[in-house]
Design a protein around this motif. Structure first.
Motif, short mmCIF file in Angstrom:
data_model
loop_
_atom_site.label_atom_id
_atom_site.label_comp_id
_atom_site.label_asym_id
_atom_site.label_seq_id
_atom_site.Cartn_x
_atom_site.Cartn_y
_atom_site.Cartn_z
N HIS A 94 0.81 -1.04 0.10
CA HIS A 94 -0.32 0.03 0.28
C HIS A 94 0.64 1.95 -0.18
O HIS A 94 0.63 2.71 -0.62
CB HIS A 94 -1.03 -0.27 1.19
N GLU A 130 -14.65 -0.40 -7.08
CA GLU A 130 -14.50 0.37 -5.61
C GLU A 130 -15.37 -0.33 -4.23
O GLU A 130 -14.65 -0.15 -3.20
CB GLU A 130 -15.05 1.78 -5.56
N THR A 134 -13.66 -2.45 -1.39
CA THR A 134 -13.45 -2.25 0.01
C THR A 134 -13.43 -3.89 0.57
O THR A 134 -13.15 -3.71 1.19
CB THR A 134 -14.22 -1.39 -0.28
N LEU A 137 -11.01 -6.39 0.70
CA LEU A 137 -9.78 -5.97 1.84
C LEU A 137 -10.52 -5.94 2.97
O LEU A 137 -9.59 -6.34 4.38
CB LEU A 137 -9.97 -3.92 1.67
N LEU A 141 -8.66 -8.15 6.07
CA LEU A 141 -8.80 -7.62 7.55
C LEU A 141 -9.30 -8.59 8.66
O LEU A 141 -9.23 -8.77 9.79
CB LEU A 141 -9.60 -6.47 7.79
N SER B 124 -13.90 5.35 2.94
CA SER B 124 -14.16 4.20 4.00
C SER B 124 -12.33 2.67 3.00
O SER B 124 -12.56 2.38 4.18
CB SER B 124 -14.79 3.35 3.21
N ARG B 125 -12.37 3.00 1.99
CA ARG B 125 -11.78 2.03 1.67
C ARG B 125 -10.16 2.41 2.22
O ARG B 125 -9.28 1.44 2.21
CB ARG B 125 -11.01 2.30 0.33
N LEU B 128 -9.79 1.95 5.92
CA LEU B 128 -9.98 0.17 5.37
C LEU B 128 -8.34 -0.25 6.20
O LEU B 128 -7.91 -0.84 6.90
CB LEU B 128 -11.07 -0.74 5.18
N THR B 129 -7.56 0.08 5.07
CA THR B 129 -6.35 -0.04 4.24
C THR B 129 -5.51 0.53 5.71
O THR B 129 -4.27 -0.44 5.75
CB THR B 129 -6.31 1.31 2.89
N MET B 131 -6.18 0.46 8.58
CA MET B 131 -6.73 -0.30 10.13
C MET B 131 -5.78 -1.64 10.18
O MET B 131 -5.70 -2.20 10.36
CB MET B 131 -8.18 -1.00 9.87
#
Lengths: 208, 204
Positions: A94, A130, A134, A137, A141, B124-125, B128-129, B131
């Motif tokens: 990232h 998009e 998410t 992702l 997590l 949001s994305r 989240l990244t 986190m």
């Protein structure tokens, strides 16, 4: 499990996997596949080395991959990824910075990857992607948080039992010292736990 | 008060004024006393909390013990369960460690906004990244640094928390036994003091 060589065959696998967690159509998965690449590695081959920038998010399709860091000459396993697991250096990917960690194939492995560039393109392609991006992702997590929870909340013995229960074939496929490192137990403790289990015949028998 | 959250958000992802307006509208200002559990009222609804004043910990119970997994203070966010894939009850509880004020946003209302605003989707994305990166760092910290170094790093980077969080909770957060924590704290403070004395700095 037969080795899936083509991205097309992977389509079903990915569709079924994602469907468990989100609403995605076969057409959308087909679209996604255009952004992905299949990569193969031999046993002990490095997928990512220290100092390299991780250019890929990966999912293991077939094989086993290990993520580890070397601390004072000691090899510490952070994750053991089997089929259907994600594995990468998140920070390196990232931030596009040099990785502290190593990712290597424990056995002959095929992974499906999306490059950093392709991921940006995918996310920018539509609002829908998009959002789906998410969601994926969030999956990552969720898996990591689950690992962290188990590591903190379970005793070594409990974690060991839980781990083997969910990965019954892992002992045959991964060197013991790596599993021990991952579970946070000494190799001697690991052997002892293994023999305890053997006595109780709680795992499948192919162990010599 | 929203300005604090606005600043926090702008550092992560730029959203439009209109989007800030909508976000502001769904923020709830909440005040808690010390050692108050946050999700008692939120049993059926998930919230994301931005702390404007105070300290909150995230923990779970194991037998008789508490396992503290996260500490958050002013300017930071915390939530019990970050994912929408929850098919199981939240493992963690949230509790204040001193009188605390938050700007709290319900996940349900946030998702309604999310559906309508691309800026909020991007936010949001990126959140989240962040986190995700934090959780990877947490995993790394556990193996990368020996007990003593983890302790030293913590004392260096978050000295304010030492006075605001009970020692037992800090020890759990750092994944160190309470006795070891006491011993290390004394030893590391003494070491620091000696250094200061030797350099003719006033010892406060």
């Amino acid at each position: 499990m037969p080795i899936r060589k083509s991205l097309h065959e992977i389509g079903d696998y990915i569709y079924n996997y994602l469907q468990r967690y989100m609403d995605v159509t076969r057409e959308e998965v087909q679209f996604l596949i255009g952004f992905l690449e299949l990569r193969s590695f031999n046993r002990k081959e490095k997928i990512l080395n220290v100092g390299e920038v991780d250019q890929h998010l990966n999912m293991v399709i077939q094989g086993i991959v290990r993520k580890y860091i070397e601390v004072d000459g000691l090899d510490c396993t952070l994750q053991i990824a089997q089929e259907g697991h994600f594995i990468q250096s998140d920070r390196s990917f990232h931030e596009q910075s040099a990785s502290e960690i190593v990712i290597e194939a424990v056995e002959k492995t095929t992974i499906i990857s999306i490059s950093h560039q392709q991921l940006q393109r995918l996310l920018a392609s539509s609002d829908r992607w998009e959002r789906l991006g998410t969601n994926i992702l969030m999956l990552l997590l969720k898996h990591r948080e689950s690992r962290i929870y188990k590591k903190r909340a379970l005793s070594s013995r409990e974690y060991f039992m839980h781990f083997l229960k969910h990965h019954p074939d892992i002992i045959q496929r991964v060197p013991q010292k790596y599993i021990a490192s991952y579970l946070g137990v000494k190799p001697e403790t690991f052997s002892r736990l293994k023999h305890l289990l053997k006595g109780k015949r709680l795992y499948k028998n192919n162990i010599s | 008060m929203y300005i604090l959250l606005e600043t926090f958000i702008d550092k992560i992802s730029s959203i439009s004024e209109e989007e800030h307006y909508h976000l502001h509208k769904i923020c709830e200002v909440r005040s808690y006393g010390r050692y108050e559990k946050l999700n008692i009222e939120d049993q059926y609804e998930e919230y994301l909390h931005f702390i404007t004043k105070g300290v909150i910990r995230k923990f779970c119970k194991k037998d008789e013990e508490d396992i503290t997994i996260q500490l958050a203070q002013e300017g930071e966010i915390i939530c019990a369960d970050v994912t929408v894939f929850s098919d199981q009850p939240t493992r963690y509880q949230l509790e204040t460690l001193e009188p605390t004020t938050t700007l709290s946003i319900s996940k349900k209302r946030f998702l309604e906004l999310y559906d309508k605003h691309p800026g909020i989707q991007r936010l949001s994305r990126k959140l989240l990244t962040l986190m995700l990166l934090k959780s990877e760092e947490y995993e790394l910290e556990q193996v990368k640094y020996a007990l003593r170094d983890r302790m030293a790093r913590f004392l260096e980077s978050q000295p304010q928390l030492i006075n605001r969080v009970p020692q037992k909770i800090l020890a759990s957060y750092l994944n160190i036994q309470p006795e070891t924590f006491s011993r290390l704290k004394t030893s590391l403070s003494a070491h620091k003091q000696n250094f200061e004395v030797n350099n003719n700095h006033p010892v406060i």
